[in-house]
Design an enzyme around this catalytic site. Structure first.
Site, PDB file in Angstrom:
ATOM      1  CE  LYS A 194      12.780   1.848  -2.359  1.00 57.43           C
ATOM      2  NZ  LYS A 194      12.944   1.435  -3.779  1.00 57.43           N
ATOM      3  NE  ARG A 195      19.121  -6.589  -0.640  1.00 60.07           N
ATOM      4  CZ  ARG A 195      18.229  -6.794  -1.600  1.00 60.07           C
ATOM      5  NH1 ARG A 195      17.129  -6.070  -1.633  1.00 60.07           N
ATOM      6  NH2 ARG A 195      18.420  -7.725  -2.516  1.00 60.07           N
TER       7      ARG A 195
END
Length: 267
Positions: A95-96
């Site tokens: 989830k960058r």
């Protein structure tokens, strides 16, 4: 071969189920393993060893490897290699989301050809969809994919994701931006839309990419409810389950996976 084509090929052969590799403390306990990096490795790699030739996609959650520092990241590298060797696809849940050179750094780490390279990764669009351009560019260059958070499985996301700007919800804006990106990028953009909502709150009928659907099992989502929730897009859905498959220990792993595979086959 593009990510979309590889995903189509492997799911046609093995079915449309993604198994999360989440070696959290409760899972380690169920497996009778120690709550340390050695236990994490035995569980994570044991999942791939047992299911690697029958499951199409595995989703390692980076959060359960990172607390152990470099030793944990080294285990994650080995898990990703195990998935490759088994002929499955890896979808790294990180989830960058960032801007400019920082986003480019994340993309190089997970979507280029380094030791942490995965077939796809999860990303957050909440710095603006345009901030994902480095990830799109790197994924396109290396035949990989990205999954963009749109309508997540947790109830806390509702206030933000269903908020409206100019008459359109945030979630729908993400869907629309992803659709536009796919027209230029070989359908490498997928969506993350939780399977815990009776009404997903966005229109995905025209979306042509993959839709990762977390929340099946422990969070309350049910495979049998997905057809009603996703309508005409249900054939693009990739249901994902973690504790529902891995949470009963090694002895229950194959049976739990088989039951979910059968349920998904009925979509």
């Amino acid at each position: 071969m593009t990510y979309a084509k590889r995903l189509t090929a492997v799911t046609a052969e093995r079915g449309r189920l993604c198994v999360g590799i989440d070696p959290m403390p409760s899972v380690l306990e169920a497996w009778g393993e120690s709550a340390d990096v050695a236990g994490v490795e035995r569980v994570a790699r044991g999942i791939v060893e047992a299911l690697g030739t029958t499951i199409a996609v595995f989703k390692p959650q980076s959060a359960f490897f990172e607390p152990y520092g470099s030793a944990g990241i080294a285990v994650l590298e080995r898990v990703l290699d195990d998935i490759r060797q088994a002929g499955a696809l890896s979808l790294l849940d990180v989830k960058r989301g960032d801007i400019g050179s920082s986003m480019d750094g994340y993309a190089q780490a997970y979507l280029a050809d380094g030791p942490l390279a995965a077939d796809a990764m999860t990303v957050s669009p909440y710095l603006g969809f345009g901030s994902l351009k480095p990830a799109l560019r790197t994924a396109q260059a290396h035949g990989r994919g990205i999954y963009v958070l749109a309508r997540t499985s947790n109830p806390d996301g509702t206030g933000i994701q269903l908020a409206k700007a100019h008459g359109v919800t945030v979630a729908q804006n993400v869907v629309d931006e992803a659709s536009r990106a796919n027209k230029k990028n070989d359908n490498l953009v997928g969506l993350v839309i939780g399977g815990t909502h009776g009404d997903i709150g966005c229109d995905v009928d025209g979306f042509t990419g993959s839709i990762l659907v977390p929340g099946i099992g422990a969070q309350g989502g049910k495979v049998e409810d997905l057809a009603a929730a996703f309508g005409r897009a249900v054939d693009r859905v990739l249901p994902t389950a973690s504790r529902e498959v891995i949470g009963g220990g090694r002895g229950e792993l194959a049976g739990r996976a088989a039951r979910l595979l059968d349920a998904v086959a009925g979509l």
